[in-house]
Design an enzyme around this catalytic site. Structure first.
Site, PDB file in Angstrom:
ATOM      1  N   SER A   1      11.253   0.100  -8.449  1.00  0.00           N
ATOM      2  CA  SER A   1      10.514  -0.694  -7.467  1.00  0.00           C
ATOM      3  C   SER A   1      10.391  -2.164  -7.822  1.00  0.00           C
ATOM      4  O   SER A   1      10.014  -2.977  -6.963  1.00  0.00           O
ATOM      5  CB  SER A   1       9.108  -0.125  -7.280  1.00  0.00           C
ATOM      6  OG  SER A   1       9.222   1.192  -6.774  1.00  0.00           O
TER       7      SER A   1
ATOM      8  N   HIS B   1       0.669   4.514   4.102  1.00  0.00           N
ATOM      9  CA  HIS B   1       0.038   3.218   3.854  1.00  0.00           C
ATOM     10  C   HIS B   1      -0.472   2.556   5.116  1.00  0.00           C
ATOM     11  O   HIS B   1      -1.148   1.541   5.054  1.00  0.00           O
ATOM     12  CB  HIS B   1       1.050   2.282   3.170  1.00  0.00           C
ATOM     13  CG  HIS B   1       1.394   2.723   1.774  1.00  0.00           C
ATOM     14  ND1 HIS B   1       2.648   3.185   1.428  1.00  0.00           N
ATOM     15  CD2 HIS B   1       0.647   2.787   0.648  1.00  0.00           C
ATOM     16  CE1 HIS B   1       2.667   3.506   0.150  1.00  0.00           C
ATOM     17  NE2 HIS B   1       1.443   3.289  -0.354  1.00  0.00           N
TER      18      HIS B   1
ATOM     19  N   CYS C   1       5.218  -0.025  -1.083  1.00  0.00           N
ATOM     20  CA  CYS C   1       5.485   0.961  -0.031  1.00  0.00           C
ATOM     21  C   CYS C   1       6.984   1.162   0.157  1.00  0.00           C
ATOM     22  O   CYS C   1       7.711   0.243   0.509  1.00  0.00           O
ATOM     23  CB  CYS C   1       4.850   0.470   1.281  1.00  0.00           C
ATOM     24  SG  CYS C   1       5.321   1.493   2.682  1.00  0.00           S
TER      25      CYS C   1
END
Lengths: 594, 368
Positions: free
Chosen positions: A321, A365, A378
């Site tokens: 990420s 989310h 996200c």
């Protein structure tokens, strides 16, 4: 005497005169015409040059603290050993130095016709043993003690992968370097800065010219040329930060092990100065002790965590990420979104008709803009970005940020380029693969690339060449080389887009962000966490990239803990310990002011 | 002691030349042996004492009319043979060769004296032939005359000295009037038969010396070493030399071997250069030409032949010894007359000069 005999007598005289003329002609040829040739040979016969080793240059950190230096080591040698006493001397030496008699004899035999030079029996002998030898001096005629500089790393394993180590020149190196005057017994830099800056650190050996006789015995000393010590390297490295980072990483890994993680054990930390590219810290865990690299070699080689590999520049990891800011910047720059664009996350979303993707733990989310998506990391948002951009465009932005290619560190060798997961590099790249690529899967990056990426996020897209050596001074202190910051690339993105990403990264360390544990630090940190899938049955790699202080970045930091778990499990705690210790020292001062 | 008229006929130049060569010898022996023992003049003194002994021998020889030599030639030949046989049985060993008889105060090397003995006995033998060499086979007895002692010396083994006899024989046959075509035939036959025979009878080290001569770098550390170091010494001496007593590095640092005996010329040429070397060669030339002059003036064939034998012997020694040090002759171990350290050689050469002076002094027939 008859007439015929008189004629024969004349023939006789002519023969004698011719004989003398032939000898004279030959003498003239040798002594006048070939004089230079034979003079050179006569000089070669009698003159021998012995090296006087130069002291190797020191290596210092940015504040002048010594990382590599030299200490005097005693060498026990034989010079002019009396044949008749040899047996006794060899026995004594063997006893005191704990060396096989056979080995000593071999060394002597090897130097049979070079006895003008001391025969080195043992190097780096302790002062205690030298004292013992001194006591028995009368039993040991022909034994001499010389001091020779021995490389020493006073901080032991600290910065081992940066400094490298020295060792006896290898056969292939000797073949290559002998033209530059290296001898087969020379100690040279074998790794790290020691190897790259060998030329600067080495200095120039002096010579002692001696006259020798036919047996190779030293008759007298003729001339001495003193050695020139090597140059000093002044690094960009901050020893304090380096030690903090090493300790932090070691502590976090130890704690993870204690808590039951049996896969963790390797990691790397890189800290860059985002305004110059200077490396402030570069950690590869585990490390080795360069003072004893060769003694410990078997242990190092057999260690499954491969201490000899510099994971900061040679280890490649999926980026996870921490890649998301690339996708965010690409989407903004390409106009796929603006700051106001909100994407709704229901925890799951289907792309390309049938490709069902989810957020971590099916977390929904809700509607997020780019800042919120970075803060929460996200997946759905960035799948969507990848979907909108396509693999080609996404890959181009990854390239802009220095992935998939060498970052440009030349001060130490071995940097690897890694790989971007894009159609450009993969012929089997399917359109759907862009989804995984957008959340950082399938790329291979080095911790150094990650740190450089952090620095570019901090400084608005300037790719400086990462470097370790700031300045080189000669032994008189005169500066002979200065490394000016070198810009390799400058990204021409819109300033407001940098600001948007910056806000997103700041939000990560704020309440609700994936790195919110960093909010308690005395310094404001911007960053991005990451957990990268390591494979079936493997605990994921834990990553963090960020910079601090976020409003005026001084440090860009990358942390990778192999199989450390989620970003928050290992990399973030490591970063926290580092920032805490590094900026913590200012706290007492700050408190007093308050 | 001497008849005044005899002294008037003494060849002073020949005597002085010999003295000059000896003076050079003293200097270079000192320079080469200065570090051999605790006494820097140890070898010099011994060399000088031997010269003194040689000088006494020379004066004794001068006093006796050389017709005695003619008369006693057969006994000289026999005595010589006895010594040569004796050395094979009682000789002391040195480097694999038995060449010396230890007389306690003196190491006698019979092969040195054999040279002079053969010259004298061969001269008488040839004189008695009275120039009758028409037949091809008339020279055969002289071959035998020389072959027997030569064979004994070859057994020692000493190839160099053996060859000296052949050369002396050729010189003396030539000056006895043997036909040149016959001489050439003897030589041709001798080489054709001798070389293979020789090769199978040489010791390995002797063969190596002959091979190495053609290419010293074939084995630069062992057999080629001496030649290479000698060439370096001579060549690096240059025009003026490096200076005596301390400057010749090849000599003083021990790179030269046998630097006071067989290779003394190398040390000399290193320290005194081309100029010094040429001066010494010139002195030898004068010496030999004066001997030939005496030969041409001698009152009888015997005197002429003895002088020719001695001149041949000395010229050949100079050629082989100096030639060896400068790489144009193989290493054979022949000394340089008067210069190389070694008592037998010095004594024999001085006695030979004594004989020559004797012959020269008595060139006119006087009535006593």
């Amino acid at each position: 005497m008859t007439k015929s005999l008189r004629r024969r007598m004349r023939v006789f005289v002519v023969v004698v005169i011719l004989t003398v003329l032939v000898l004279t002609a030959r003498l003239a040829w040798l002594q006048i015409y070939q004089y230079d040739h034979y003079t050179a040979k006569a000089e070669g016969n009698r003159l021998r040059d012995l090296p006087i080793l130069a002291t190797r240059g020191e290596i210092k950190d940015r504040t002048g603290q010594i990382l590599a230096t030299n200490r005097p080591g005693y060498t026990v040698s034989l010079l002019g050993l009396d044949r008749q006493k040899a047996a006794d001397v060899i026995r004594y030496l063997s006893e005191i130095l704990a060396i096989e008699e056979e080995e000593i004899r071999e060394k002597i035999a090897k130097q049979q016709f070079k006895s003008y030079a001391p025969i080195q029996i043992a190097t780096d002998v302790s002062p205690e043993i030298v004292a013992q030898l001194e006591e028995r001096r009368l039993d040991l005629p022909g034994v001499i003690y010389e001091t020779q500089p021995v490389r020493e790393y006073p901080r032991q394993s600290v910065a081992a992968h940066i400094l490298g180590y020295v060792g006896v020149i290898r056969e292939n190196q000797y073949q290559e370097l002998k033209r530059e005057g290296y001898r087969f017994t020379d100690i040279i830099g074998q790794s790290g800065l020691e190897a790259t800056y060998e030329k600067y650190l080495r200095g120039q050996d002096g010579t002692l010219r001696v006259e020798t006789n036919r047996f190779g015995n030293r008759v007298r000393e003729l001339e001495r040329i003193n050695p020139v010590p090597g140059n000093t390297l002044h690094l960009t490295l901050d020893l304090q930060l380096q030690e903090i980072a090493e300790n932090a990483l070691a502590q976090v890994i130890a704690e993870l092990k204690e808590s039951g993680n049996d896969q963790v054990g390797k990691g790397a930390v890189v800290a860059l100065d985002p305004s110059t590219g200077g490396i402030l810290a570069l950690v590869s865990y585990p490390a080795y002790n360069p003072n004893t690299f060769y003694q410990d070699y078997n242990e190092i080689r057999d260690n499954p965590d491969k201490p000899e590999i510099n994971k900061a520049i040679q280890g490649t990891y999926p980026i996870g990420s921490t890649f998301k800011p690339v996708g965010a910047m690409a989407a903004l720059e390409e106009g796929s979104i603006t700051e106001k664009t909100h994407i709704s996350c229901g925890g799951v979303k289907t792309f390309f008709g049938s490709d069902r993707r989810r957020c971590y733990g099916y977390t929904a989310h809700g509607a997020l803009n780019v800042v919120g998506a970075l803060q929460k990391s996200c997946n759905i948002f960035f799948y969507e970005m990848g979907y909108r951009l396509g693999g080609e465009r996404l890959g181009q932005y990854a390239k802009d940020f220095g992935f998939g290619d060498l970052v440009g560190l030349t001060d130490i060798r071995g940097e690897v380029p890694g790989l971007i997961n894009s159609p450009e590099t993969r012929s089997d790249f399917m359109p759907g693969d862009v989804l995984s690529a957008a959340i950082g899967q399938g790329h291979a990056i080095t911790p150094l690339q990650l740190a450089n990426y952090g620095a570019m996020l901090a400084n608005g897209g300037i790719h400086y060449r990462p470097h370790l050596v700031k300045e080189i001074t000669d032994y008189t202190g005169q500066v002979i080389f200065v490394q000016e910051p070198e810009i390799l690339k400058k990204l021409d993105y819109e300033q407001k887009h940098w600001e948007i990403i910056h806000r997103g990264l700041e939000a990560v360390t704020e309440p609700g962000g994936t790195g919110s544990s960093l909010r308690t630090l005395p310094v404001k940190v911007a960053g991005k966490t990451g957990s990268a899938e390591a494979g079936p049955n493997k605990i994921s790699h834990s990553l963090f990239v960020g910079y601090a202080p976020s409003e005026a970045p001084e440090i860009a930091l990358a942390v990778v803990v192999e199989n450390g778990g989620l970003g928050g499990d290992a990399a973030v705690p490591t970063a926290k310990l580092i920032f805490e210790a590094y900026y913590g020292e200012d706290i007492p001062e700050g408190n007093e002011e308050m | 002691m001497f008849d005044r008229r005899l002294l008037r006929n003494l060849d002073w130049l020949l005597l002085l030349t010999m003295m000059a060569i000896f003076a050079i010898s003293l200097i270079i022996i000192t320079s080469t042996t200065v570090n051999f023992t605790g006494d820097p003049l140890y070898f010099t003194k011994r060399h000088a004492i031997r010269f003194g002994a040689g000088f006494i021998m020379l004066i004794i020889i001068l006093n006796l009319d050389y017709t005695y030599l003619y008369r006693f030639a057969p006994y000289i030949y026999i005595a010589n043979m006895i010594l040569l046989v004796a050395v094979l049985f009682f000789g002391s060993d040195s480097g694999g060769a038995q060449r010396w008889i230890d007389l306690k105060f003196f190491e006698l090397q019979p092969s040195e004296f054999a040279k002079l003995a053969i010259i004298i006995s061969l001269a008488r033998h040839l004189t008695d032939q009275e120039g009758n060499f028409d037949s091809f086979f008339s020279a055969v007895p002289f071959f035998l005359h020389v072959a027997i002692p030569m064979g004994l010396i070859f057994r020692q083994p000493d190839l160099g000295t053996s060859i000296v006899f052949i050369v002396i024989l050729i010189g003396m046959l030539f000056m006895s009037g043997v036909k040149v075509k016959h001489l050439a035939a003897y030589l041709g036959l001798g080489l054709a038969a001798g070389i293979p025979l020789l090769w199978f009878n040489l010791k390995d080290y002797q063969k190596m010396r002959l091979i190495i001569f053609t290419d010293p770098y074939r084995d630069p550390l062992n057999d080629g070493y001496q030649i290479i170091q000698s060439l370096i010494a001579v060549g690096s001496g240059g025009l003026y030399g490096k200076g005596l007593f301390a400057e010749g590095t090849q000599n003083h640092l021990g790179f030269l071997l046998e630097q006071h005996t067989d290779f003394i010329f190398s040390a000399y040429a290193e320290e005194t250069g081309f100029i010094g070397a040429v001066i010494l060669l010139f002195l030898f030339l004068v010496l030999i030409l004066r001997i030939i002059r005496v030969a041409s003036q001698a009152r009888d064939t015997f005197g002429t032949l003895v002088c020719i034998g001695i001149a041949t012997m000395m010229a050949f020694h100079v050629l082989i010894n100096v030639g060896m040090t400068i790489g144009i002759m193989p290493v054979t171990g022949l000394p340089l007359p008067f210069v190389s350290y070694g008592g037998s050689s010095l004594l024999m050469n001085m006695m030979a000069i004594g004989v020559v002076l004797n012959i020269g002094m008595r060139r006119q027939k006087y009535m006593f």
